[in-house]
Write a protein that holds these residues in place. Structure first.
Motif, mmCIF file in Angstrom:
data_model
loop_
_atom_site.group_PDB
_atom_site.id
_atom_site.type_symbol
_atom_site.label_atom_id
_atom_site.label_comp_id
_atom_site.label_asym_id
_atom_site.label_seq_id
_atom_site.Cartn_x
_atom_site.Cartn_y
_atom_site.Cartn_z
ATOM 1 N N ILE A 238 8.901 -10.556 2.157
ATOM 2 C CA ILE A 238 8.891 -9.564 2.871
ATOM 3 C C ILE A 238 7.414 -9.707 3.579
ATOM 4 O O ILE A 238 6.459 -9.730 2.516
ATOM 5 C CB ILE A 238 8.959 -8.190 2.170
ATOM 6 C CG1 ILE A 238 10.225 -8.095 1.489
ATOM 7 C CG2 ILE A 238 8.397 -6.831 3.059
ATOM 8 C CD1 ILE A 238 10.674 -6.885 0.774
ATOM 9 N N ALA A 239 7.086 -9.590 4.894
ATOM 10 C CA ALA A 239 6.063 -9.863 5.410
ATOM 11 C C ALA A 239 5.267 -8.576 5.656
ATOM 12 O O ALA A 239 5.801 -7.323 5.933
ATOM 13 C CB ALA A 239 6.134 -10.473 6.741
ATOM 14 N N THR A 240 3.958 -8.384 5.100
ATOM 15 C CA THR A 240 3.004 -7.205 4.961
ATOM 16 C C THR A 240 2.159 -7.598 6.402
ATOM 17 O O THR A 240 1.740 -8.538 6.696
ATOM 18 C CB THR A 240 2.275 -7.054 4.035
ATOM 19 O OG1 THR A 240 1.396 -8.174 3.730
ATOM 20 C CG2 THR A 240 3.015 -6.951 2.647
ATOM 21 N N LYS A 241 2.258 -6.433 6.969
ATOM 22 C CA LYS A 241 1.058 -6.670 8.197
ATOM 23 C C LYS A 241 -0.175 -6.518 7.939
ATOM 24 O O LYS A 241 -0.655 -5.362 7.308
ATOM 25 C CB LYS A 241 1.513 -5.479 9.310
ATOM 26 C CG LYS A 241 3.075 -5.799 9.922
ATOM 27 C CD LYS A 241 3.197 -4.780 10.881
ATOM 28 C CE LYS A 241 4.764 -5.227 11.648
ATOM 29 N NZ LYS A 241 4.866 -4.431 12.754
ATOM 30 N N LYS A 242 -1.003 -7.337 8.227
ATOM 31 C CA LYS A 242 -2.338 -7.286 8.125
ATOM 32 C C LYS A 242 -3.207 -7.202 9.328
ATOM 33 O O LYS A 242 -2.749 -7.968 10.103
ATOM 34 C CB LYS A 242 -2.883 -8.274 7.168
ATOM 35 C CG LYS A 242 -2.831 -8.524 5.908
ATOM 36 C CD LYS A 242 -3.684 -9.463 5.146
ATOM 37 C CE LYS A 242 -3.927 -9.338 3.630
ATOM 38 N NZ LYS A 242 -4.414 -10.400 2.939
ATOM 39 N N LYS A 243 -4.086 -6.449 9.289
ATOM 40 C CA LYS A 243 -5.027 -6.631 10.720
ATOM 41 C C LYS A 243 -5.761 -7.877 10.731
ATOM 42 O O LYS A 243 -6.616 -8.230 9.668
ATOM 43 C CB LYS A 243 -6.143 -5.293 10.789
ATOM 44 C CG LYS A 243 -6.956 -5.289 11.991
ATOM 45 C CD LYS A 243 -7.839 -4.267 11.939
ATOM 46 C CE LYS A 243 -8.858 -4.380 12.982
ATOM 47 N NZ LYS A 243 -9.683 -3.357 12.990
ATOM 48 N N ARG A 244 -5.508 -8.736 11.691
ATOM 49 C CA ARG A 244 -6.520 -10.037 11.655
ATOM 50 C C ARG A 244 -7.393 -9.701 12.780
ATOM 51 O O ARG A 244 -7.292 -9.221 13.984
ATOM 52 C CB ARG A 244 -5.233 -11.028 12.387
ATOM 53 C CG ARG A 244 -4.054 -11.255 11.354
ATOM 54 C CD ARG A 244 -3.980 -12.219 10.440
ATOM 55 N NE ARG A 244 -4.908 -13.381 10.897
ATOM 56 C CZ ARG A 244 -4.937 -14.620 10.085
ATOM 57 N NH1 ARG A 244 -4.195 -14.635 9.257
ATOM 58 N NH2 ARG A 244 -5.789 -15.488 10.580
ATOM 59 N N GLU A 245 -8.690 -10.037 12.438
ATOM 60 C CA GLU A 245 -9.735 -10.094 13.138
ATOM 61 C C GLU A 245 -9.988 -11.394 13.925
ATOM 62 O O GLU A 245 -9.779 -12.527 13.443
ATOM 63 C CB GLU A 245 -11.187 -9.732 12.471
ATOM 64 C CG GLU A 245 -10.940 -8.363 12.141
ATOM 65 C CD GLU A 245 -12.210 -7.979 11.247
ATOM 66 O OE1 GLU A 245 -12.895 -7.218 11.939
ATOM 67 O OE2 GLU A 245 -12.546 -8.617 10.204
ATOM 68 N N ASN A 246 -10.115 -11.453 15.250
ATOM 69 C CA ASN A 246 -10.220 -12.698 15.974
ATOM 70 C C ASN A 246 -11.470 -12.871 16.384
ATOM 71 O O ASN A 246 -12.168 -12.211 17.379
ATOM 72 C CB ASN A 246 -9.239 -12.663 17.388
ATOM 73 C CG ASN A 246 -9.035 -13.940 17.961
ATOM 74 O OD1 ASN A 246 -9.505 -14.970 17.182
ATOM 75 N ND2 ASN A 246 -8.586 -13.893 19.230
ATOM 76 N N TRP A 247 -12.404 -13.650 15.479
ATOM 77 C CA TRP A 247 -13.732 -13.793 16.008
ATOM 78 C C TRP A 247 -13.987 -15.436 15.679
ATOM 79 O O TRP A 247 -14.684 -15.986 15.747
ATOM 80 C CB TRP A 247 -14.672 -13.128 15.067
ATOM 81 C CG TRP A 247 -14.551 -13.277 13.549
ATOM 82 C CD1 TRP A 247 -13.590 -12.889 12.776
ATOM 83 C CD2 TRP A 247 -15.484 -13.785 12.560
ATOM 84 N NE1 TRP A 247 -13.573 -13.071 11.537
ATOM 85 C CE2 TRP A 247 -14.849 -13.702 11.354
ATOM 86 C CE3 TRP A 247 -16.596 -14.389 12.919
ATOM 87 C CZ2 TRP A 247 -15.656 -14.081 10.373
ATOM 88 C CZ3 TRP A 247 -17.582 -14.787 11.786
ATOM 89 C CH2 TRP A 247 -16.771 -14.846 10.470
#
Length: 131
Positions: free
Chosen positions: A122-131
Motif C-alpha cells: 500500500i503506497a503512502t503519499k509523502k510530500k517530496r521536495e524537489n531541491w
C-alpha cells in the motif's frame, strides 16, 4: 582547515561542524535551500543517503570547498594472505550449514484466498521536495 574523509560515517560530524562554525541553524540552512527544516535534518543525520548534487548544494551554501587527490599508495597494494589449503574430501563447516538457495514460500493463491485484492504494498503519499 582540511579534513580527510575516508568513510561515509565521517561526513555527518564534519557537515555539522561546518554549519555550526558558520553560525547557522538547521532552520536557517533549510530556508536558504528552500526546503523544510525536517528535510535538512534528515540530510544532516544521514548524509550518506543524500545525492551528490544535494551534498554539493549544502557545501556551497556553507562555503566549503571539496578537494580530491590521489593517495600516495594505491588501494589493494598490500599483500594478500593465502587461504589455508583444503584437504581433499572434506567440506568446510561454513558450507555444511548453508541454507538452501531456494526458499519455500506460500503460494499467492493461498494467501489471497480470503480476499479478492491482489497482494501489493500500500503506497503512502509523502510530500517530496524537489531541491
Amino acid at each position: 582547515m582540511d579534513y580527510a574523509i575516508k568513510t561515509l560515517s565521517q561526513l555527518r560530524p564534519i557537515l555539522l561542524g561546518f554549519r555550526k562554525s558558520a553560525g547557522l541553524t538547521q532552520t536557517a540552512v533549510a530556508e536558504q535551500l528552500g526546503i523544510t527544516q525536517q528535510s535538512y535534518a534528515q540530510l544532516e543525520a544521514k548524509p550518506a543517503s543524500a545525492s551528490v548534487e544535494r551534498l554539493f548544494k549544502v557545501l556551497r551554501l556553507l562555503n566549503v570547498e571539496l578537494r580530491m587527490r590521489q593517495r600516495s599508495s594505491a588501494p589493494g597494494s598490500e599483500p594478500k594472505q593465502a587461504d589455508p589449503p583444503k584437504s581433499q574430501g572434506q567440506v568446510p563447516a561454513a558450507e555444511k550449514t548453508k541454507p538452501s538457495p531456494v526458499a519455500k514460500r506460500p503460494s499467492r493463491t493461498q494467501n489471497a484466498s480470503s480476499s479478492k485484492q491482489p497482494l501489493r504494498a500500500i503506497a503512502t503519499k509523502k510530500k517530496r521536495e524537489n531541491w
